[in-house]
Motif scaffolding. Structure first.
Motif, short mmCIF file in Angstrom:
data_model
loop_
_atom_site.label_atom_id
_atom_site.label_comp_id
_atom_site.label_asym_id
_atom_site.label_seq_id
_atom_site.Cartn_x
_atom_site.Cartn_y
_atom_site.Cartn_z
N ARG A 27 30.66 47.12 39.80
CA ARG A 27 29.56 47.80 39.11
C ARG A 27 30.00 48.51 37.85
NH1 ARG A 27 27.38 51.51 43.84
NH2 ARG A 27 29.64 51.75 44.11
N THR A 28 31.31 48.43 37.52
CA THR A 28 31.81 49.18 36.37
C THR A 28 32.28 48.28 35.25
OG1 THR A 28 34.02 49.29 37.36
CG2 THR A 28 32.50 51.10 37.83
N PHE A 29 31.70 47.10 35.13
CA PHE A 29 32.10 46.13 34.11
C PHE A 29 32.04 46.74 32.73
CE2 PHE A 29 32.94 42.11 32.33
CZ PHE A 29 32.03 41.84 31.32
N SER A 30 31.07 47.58 32.46
CA SER A 30 30.90 48.16 31.14
C SER A 30 32.00 49.16 30.79
CB SER A 30 29.53 48.81 31.01
OG SER A 30 29.39 49.84 31.99
N ASN A 31 32.87 49.50 31.73
CA ASN A 31 34.00 50.38 31.47
C ASN A 31 35.25 49.62 31.02
OD1 ASN A 31 32.51 52.60 32.23
ND2 ASN A 31 33.31 52.64 34.32
N TYR A 32 35.15 48.29 31.01
CA TYR A 32 36.31 47.45 30.75
C TYR A 32 36.23 46.74 29.41
CZ TYR A 32 37.85 47.92 35.61
OH TYR A 32 38.29 48.41 36.81
N ALA A 33 37.33 46.79 28.68
CA ALA A 33 37.50 45.89 27.56
C ALA A 33 37.89 44.52 28.12
CB ALA A 33 38.59 46.40 26.63
N MET A 34 37.48 43.47 27.44
CA MET A 34 37.72 42.12 27.94
C MET A 34 38.46 41.29 26.89
SD MET A 34 36.36 42.21 30.93
CE MET A 34 36.42 40.47 31.36
N GLY A 35 39.18 40.31 27.40
CA GLY A 35 39.91 39.44 26.48
C GLY A 35 39.99 38.03 27.03
N TRP A 36 40.24 37.11 26.13
CA TRP A 36 40.54 35.73 26.48
C TRP A 36 41.95 35.40 26.00
CZ3 TRP A 36 37.76 32.56 29.53
CH2 TRP A 36 36.40 32.86 29.74
N TYR A 95 42.32 31.88 30.13
CA TYR A 95 42.21 32.95 31.09
C TYR A 95 41.35 34.08 30.55
CZ TYR A 95 46.28 30.75 33.28
OH TYR A 95 47.14 29.87 33.88
N CYS A 96 40.54 34.61 31.42
CA CYS A 96 39.77 35.81 31.14
C CYS A 96 40.59 37.00 31.68
CB CYS A 96 38.43 35.70 31.85
SG CYS A 96 37.41 37.16 31.84
N ALA A 97 40.53 38.13 30.97
CA ALA A 97 41.29 39.30 31.39
C ALA A 97 40.50 40.58 31.13
CB ALA A 97 42.63 39.35 30.65
N ALA A 98 40.81 41.60 31.91
CA ALA A 98 40.11 42.88 31.79
C ALA A 98 41.10 44.03 31.83
CB ALA A 98 39.09 43.03 32.91
N ARG A 99 40.75 45.12 31.17
CA ARG A 99 41.50 46.36 31.26
C ARG A 99 40.55 47.52 30.97
NH1 ARG A 99 45.61 47.93 26.64
NH2 ARG A 99 44.92 49.96 27.39
N ARG A 100 40.78 48.63 31.58
CA ARG A 100 39.94 49.79 31.31
C ARG A 100 40.15 50.27 29.88
NH1 ARG A 100 37.11 52.46 34.99
NH2 ARG A 100 37.29 51.87 37.19
N GLY A 101 39.07 50.67 29.25
CA GLY A 101 39.18 51.18 27.89
C GLY A 101 37.96 50.78 27.07
N ARG A 102 37.72 51.55 26.01
CA ARG A 102 36.53 51.34 25.19
C ARG A 102 36.80 50.46 23.97
NH1 ARG A 102 34.82 55.07 22.43
NH2 ARG A 102 36.57 56.50 22.50
N LEU A 103 38.07 50.31 23.61
CA LEU A 103 38.39 49.66 22.34
C LEU A 103 38.63 48.16 22.52
CD1 LEU A 103 40.86 52.37 21.00
CD2 LEU A 103 38.37 52.23 20.67
N VAL A 104 39.07 47.51 21.46
CA VAL A 104 39.51 46.12 21.54
C VAL A 104 41.02 46.13 21.67
CG1 VAL A 104 39.51 43.86 20.42
CG2 VAL A 104 37.62 45.46 20.02
N TYR A 105 41.54 45.35 22.58
CA TYR A 105 42.98 45.34 22.84
C TYR A 105 43.52 43.92 22.79
CZ TYR A 105 41.68 49.86 24.83
OH TYR A 105 41.17 51.12 25.02
N GLY A 107 46.61 43.41 24.23
CA GLY A 107 47.53 43.38 25.36
C GLY A 107 47.21 44.48 26.35
N GLY A 108 48.06 44.60 27.37
CA GLY A 108 47.88 45.63 28.37
C GLY A 108 46.83 45.31 29.42
N TYR A 109 46.41 44.06 29.48
CA TYR A 109 45.41 43.66 30.48
C TYR A 109 46.06 43.58 31.86
CZ TYR A 109 42.27 42.62 26.63
OH TYR A 109 41.46 42.71 25.53
N ASP A 110 45.32 44.04 32.87
CA ASP A 110 45.89 44.04 34.21
C ASP A 110 45.04 43.33 35.25
OD1 ASP A 110 45.14 47.59 34.79
OD2 ASP A 110 43.86 45.88 34.26
N GLN A 111 43.92 42.80 34.85
CA GLN A 111 43.07 42.01 35.75
C GLN A 111 42.90 40.63 35.12
OE1 GLN A 111 41.97 43.54 38.67
NE2 GLN A 111 43.11 45.32 37.94
#
Length: 122
Positions: A27-36, A95-105, A107-111
């Motif tokens: 339920r907290t998807f909006s708390n995560y920055a996402m990356g490919w 691969y899709c990846a997620a990490r907590r944070g508001r910005l664009v990243y 690296g540092g993805y952990d999911q």
């Protein structure tokens, strides 16, 4: 934590398009920055595109800038990667990846998702 499931990969000829989707649980998807990211055979995994938690900011690697578009729908817990003007060198597992944070990243993805194969033929 979020669980990530990619879909939309496949085989396409050079110049074609594909759209990847990544569905996230929780339920907290909006708390995560996402990356490919992508990994070609014999190569290291590389960053492709990132998007902020709100979707307002994006960032692309030079190799895909102008051809790929990352977007997200927080109401659907889904992030997308629209890939246009595909080239044989885009062939990789994506691969899709997620990490907590508001910005664009970049690296540092952990999911991470399990990946989806994209093959571009010449």
């Amino acid at each position: 934590q979020v669980q990530l499931v990619e879909s939309g990969g496949g085989s396409v000829q050079a110049g074609g398009s594909l759209r990847l989707s990544c569905a996230a649980s929780g339920r907290t998807f909006s708390n995560y920055a996402m990356g490919w990211f992508r990994q070609a055979p014999g190569k290291e995994r590389e960053f492709v595109a990132g998007i902020s938690s709100s979707g307002e900011s994006t960032y692309y690697s030079d190799s895909v800038k102008g051809r790929f578009i990352i977007s997200r729908d927080n109401a659907k817990n889904t992030v997308y990667l629209q890939m246009n003007s595909l080239k044989p060198e885009d062939t990789a597992v994506y691969y899709c990846a997620a990490r907590r944070g508001r910005l664009v990243y970049t690296g540092g993805y952990d999911q991470w998702g399990q990946g989806t194969q994209v093959t571009v033929s010449s």
